[in-house]
Scaffold this active site. Structure first.
Site, PDB file in Angstrom:
ATOM      1  CG  LEU A  17      -1.863  -1.205   1.364  1.00 55.98           C
ATOM      2  CD1 LEU A  17      -2.746  -1.044   2.598  1.00 55.98           C
ATOM      3  CD2 LEU A  17      -2.709  -1.396   0.120  1.00 55.98           C
TER       4      LEU A  17
ATOM      5  CG  ASN B   3      14.679  -4.171   0.217  1.00 56.72           C
ATOM      6  OD1 ASN B   3      15.615  -3.620  -0.364  1.00 56.72           O
ATOM      7  ND2 ASN B   3      14.253  -5.380  -0.106  1.00 56.72           N
TER       8      ASN B   3
ATOM      9  CB  SER C 123      -6.037  -2.224   9.744  1.00 57.49           C
ATOM     10  OG  SER C 123      -6.762  -3.377   9.361  1.00 57.49           O
TER      11      SER C 123
ATOM     12  CE1 TYR D 189      -1.625  -5.169  10.960  1.00 56.90           C
ATOM     13  CE2 TYR D 189      -3.955  -5.760  10.875  1.00 56.90           C
ATOM     14  CZ  TYR D 189      -2.881  -5.045  10.375  1.00 56.90           C
ATOM     15  OH  TYR D 189      -3.049  -4.217   9.296  1.00 56.90           O
TER      16      TYR D 189
ATOM     17  CE  LYS E  70      -1.916  -1.566  10.951  1.00 57.78           C
ATOM     18  NZ  LYS E  70      -1.026  -0.484  10.445  1.00 57.78           N
TER      19      LYS E  70
ATOM     20  CB  THR F 197      -0.799  -5.886  -1.250  1.00 54.15           C
ATOM     21  OG1 THR F 197      -0.804  -7.000  -0.339  1.00 54.15           O
ATOM     22  CG2 THR F 197      -1.518  -4.700  -0.598  1.00 54.15           C
TER      23      THR F 197
END
Length: 375
Positions: A129, A150, A264, A279, A283, A314
């Site tokens: 996203l 990364n 989310s 999770y 959120k 995704t």
């Protein structure tokens, strides 16, 4: 007279838990259709309502009197057999810039939607996203600093985004500047150092999108605590640290700015059938953090809002669903629009909240979920 007026209050829950219940793993379309057609109920359906267990109760539960089976409520439960770990860097599927969303056009729109002359930081911007929202900022006129664990992938995507813009806007005088930067969002020193690097490269920061985050699926009792802590540090600590760093920069400049935190729908509901308690809690924390900081920083002209996506296709989600097709079927069966979202469905949402078009909106939670959280 017992009418559909009363039934509307329980209809959705009944249809989900009863009409879809034929098997925990099977979507019974015939039963769903029958339940939908039975939406208008009159007193004739309750002829024996004086009894302890009448026909009306059977219609609601689908079970014999006083003996609910294992299937009852199965569509609203988690399944501890579902276990998904976040992939290592080498296994994370690559994404590509969205095509056909180019910048210059001649259709009328509000000038206040423009992000011209702004610099936006997007954490987790090299994929998923975050990548699409990085491109949305560029298409809307902003320069962008992609922040990711990364850096190599971030640099690759920065070049692709700029090349896509050039291809779709031949002859454009102004080409957006897109840079890539490494940061461990959960490390205060890393965040501080990267912020300084971005300011040196771009001269300033106006906007922040905190898209760095990840989810995993483990039964709570079996979830390794070290992984829980890592999840929390990236999703919550990372959001908090970047928000504070950008807010401090804006206050020192005496400049207004905008922060969009990527939450989310899981911060408002409990997903099924996959278990993901940490999770969901993380959120929920992001959502309330945004509300709190919106109040705390309003005096400085800093708006803080949340986008809460639903199920989005995704590159990583596609990979997971290819390996678990039954999971896809269950998710879609609970989405009123009957489909999963595309990452590009967030492009307008993030542009809106970052732009002056949303100047009087702060502390808001914009859910982009196909209606999942309202049923």
């Amino acid at each position: 007279m017992f009418t559909s007026t009363i039934f509307r209050g329980v209809g959705r829950a009944v249809i989900r838990a009863s009409a879809l219940r034929s098997s925990p793993n099977t979507f019974n379309r015939a039963a769903f259709g029958a339940a939908t057609r039975s939406f208008s109920v009159t007193s004739s359906a309750r002829k024996d309502e004086k009894g302890e267990h009448g026909e009306y109760e059977k219609m609601l539960t689908g079970a014999k009197p006083g003996a609910a089976g294992d299937h009852e409520g199965s569509f609203s439960r988690t399944d501890k057999r579902i276990q998904v770990e976040y992939p290592e860097e080498a296994d994370y599927p690559r994404g590509q810039p969205v095509q056909g969303r180019g910048g210059f056009h001649f259709k009328r729109t509000l000038a206040s939607f423009s992000l011209e002359d702004k610099v936006a930081v997007v954490t987790g911007g090299a994929r998923g996203l975050g990548l699409v929202m990085s491109q949305a900022c560029v298409v809307s006129g902003a320069d962008v600093a992609i922040v990711d664990l990364n850096k190599e992938e971030g640099e690759r995507q920065a070049q692709l985004i700029m090349q896509t813009f050039k291809d779709e806007n031949p002859g454009a005088d102004l080409i957006p500047k897109v840079t890539a930067h490494y940061a461990d969002v959960s490390d205060p020193e890393s965040v501080k150092g990267t912020m300084a690097e971005i300011v040196e490269s771009h001269g300033k920061v106006d906007h922040l999108v905190t898209s760095a985050g990840f989810t995993e699926n483990f039964d709570a009792i079996q979830y390794p605590i070290d992984r829980v802590r890592k999840l929390w540090s990236v999703n919550v600590d990372g959001t908090y640290l970047w928000a504070c760093e950008v807010a401090k920069h804006l206050m020192e400049r005496k400049a207004s700015g905008n922060i969009v935190m990527i939450g989310s729908m899981s911060g408002a509901i409990v997903n099924v059938p996959q278990p993901q308690a940490p999770y969901n809690a993380a959120k929920a924390a992001v959502r309330h953090l945004a509300s709190s900081l919106a109040v705390e920083w309003a005096h400085a002209g800093i708006r803080v809002n949340v986008i809460s996506p639903g199920y989005m296709l995704t590159a990583l989600t596609k990979k997971i669903l290819d390996e678990n097709p039954e999971l896809h079927r269950k998710w879609v069966s609970l989405i009123p629009q009957g489909k999963m979202g595309r990452p590009e469905d967030l492009m307008g949402a993030v542009t809106f909240l970052l732009s002056d078009a949303a100047e009087y909106i702060t502390g808001a939670d914009l859910r982009v979920d196909g209606g999942y959280t309202i049923t």
